[in-house]
Design an enzyme around this catalytic site. Structure first.
Site, PDB file in Angstrom:
ATOM      1  N   GLY A 129       0.804  -1.212   0.000  1.00 46.90           N
ATOM      2  CA  GLY A 129       0.000   0.000   0.000  1.00 46.90           C
ATOM      3  C   GLY A 129       0.839   1.265   0.000  1.00 46.90           C
ATOM      4  O   GLY A 129       0.556   2.228  -0.732  1.00 46.90           O
ATOM      5  N   CYS A 130       1.894   1.265   0.801  1.00 46.95           N
ATOM      6  CA  CYS A 130       2.764   2.434   0.899  1.00 46.95           C
ATOM      7  C   CYS A 130       3.533   2.654  -0.405  1.00 46.95           C
ATOM      8  O   CYS A 130       3.761   3.800  -0.816  1.00 46.95           O
ATOM      9  CB  CYS A 130       3.724   2.268   2.072  1.00 46.95           C
ATOM     10  SG  CYS A 130       2.871   2.107   3.661  1.00 46.95           S
ATOM     11  N   THR A 131       3.920   1.571  -1.042  1.00 49.28           N
ATOM     12  CA  THR A 131       4.609   1.685  -2.329  1.00 49.28           C
ATOM     13  C   THR A 131       3.673   2.241  -3.394  1.00 49.28           C
ATOM     14  O   THR A 131       4.080   3.069  -4.235  1.00 49.28           O
ATOM     15  CB  THR A 131       5.156   0.315  -2.768  1.00 49.28           C
ATOM     16  OG1 THR A 131       6.148  -0.110  -1.821  1.00 49.28           O
ATOM     17  CG2 THR A 131       5.794   0.389  -4.138  1.00 49.28           C
TER      18      THR A 131
END
Length: 234
Positions: A129-131
């Site tokens: 998700g952060c990527t």
């Protein structure tokens, strides 16, 4: 008739037992003593097993105590971090020194001295998700800079972890490490030792003008750009 021989008479009658010997009963058979060797071995084995169980329980207790101490230590370290006042719309970037992905000190209050600033927060570097969120800002990064805004990624990850992620995904903007979640908490995105996915936009000079908390990885870059396009800084 011929007389009987003495030898014939002796062989005919069995020898008589002495009256005194017959009156005395035969001694009872000797009692067998119980064998204790096996019981001793069994008790020894039980004692060894008991010692092993005791040592195992003690070792588990020590590990549990160590884990509790480490957890308490981490919580105490986070609690001992210098607290900042909550940053709301209209408030300015606080005076706080953190490190970037290179391990260099940066003063947060000076980030918006010349341009507007977009801080987007991620729970953990190099996770799906952060990527997705980080690459979304990467792909439209020129649109932010052409509107006179700088982009920064803020997380509780170490500078080393951030550098690895930055290199792996070719992220063109700086990353800010906030291991004690001091700034993250002041922004209202730190709770229970975790970071909430979000982004905050500061105008030139450092005043907070927009915040999205929480926000999805895909929407964060788009919503930030929508605001920036409608508030281009000259």
């Amino acid at each position: 008739m011929a007389p009987r021989k003495a030898s014939d008479s002796a062989s005919a009658e069995p020898p008589r037992r002495s009256g005194r010997l017959a009156a005395n009963p035969a001694p009872p058979p000797a009692e067998e003593k119980p064998k204790a060797a096996k019981a001793t071995k069994k008790r020894s084995a039980e004692a060894v097993d008991g010692n092993k169980e005791g040592e195992s329980s003690a070792a588990k207790k020590v590990k549990a105590d160590d884990k509790a101490e480490k957890t308490e230590g981490a919580e105490a370290e986070e609690a001992s971090a210098p607290a900042l006042a909550r940053i709301e719309i209209g408030d300015s970037l606080p005076s706080l020194t953190l490190k970037n992905e290179k391990g260099e000190d940066i003063q947060i209050s000076e980030l918006a001295a010349e341009k507007g600033v977009i801080l987007f927060l991620v729970p953990k570097a190099d996770t799906p998700g952060c990527t997705n969120q980080a690459c979304g800002f990467r792909d439209i990064y020129p649109d932010f800079t052409s509107s006179n805004y700088n982009v920064y990624c803020l997380s509780a990850d170490s500078p080393a972890a951030q550098t690895k992620w930055q290199t792996k995904k070719e992220l063109p903007y700086p990353l800010i490490s906030d291991p004690k979640r001091t700034l993250i908490t002041a922004l209202g995105a730190g709770e229970g030792g975790k970071t909430k996915r979000s982004h905050f936009i500061f105008d030139k000079g450092g005043k907070l003008v927009q915040k999205k908390l929480p926000v999805t990885p895909a929407d964060s870059p788009k919503l930030a750009l929508e605001y920036v396009k409608s508030h281009v800084i000259a």
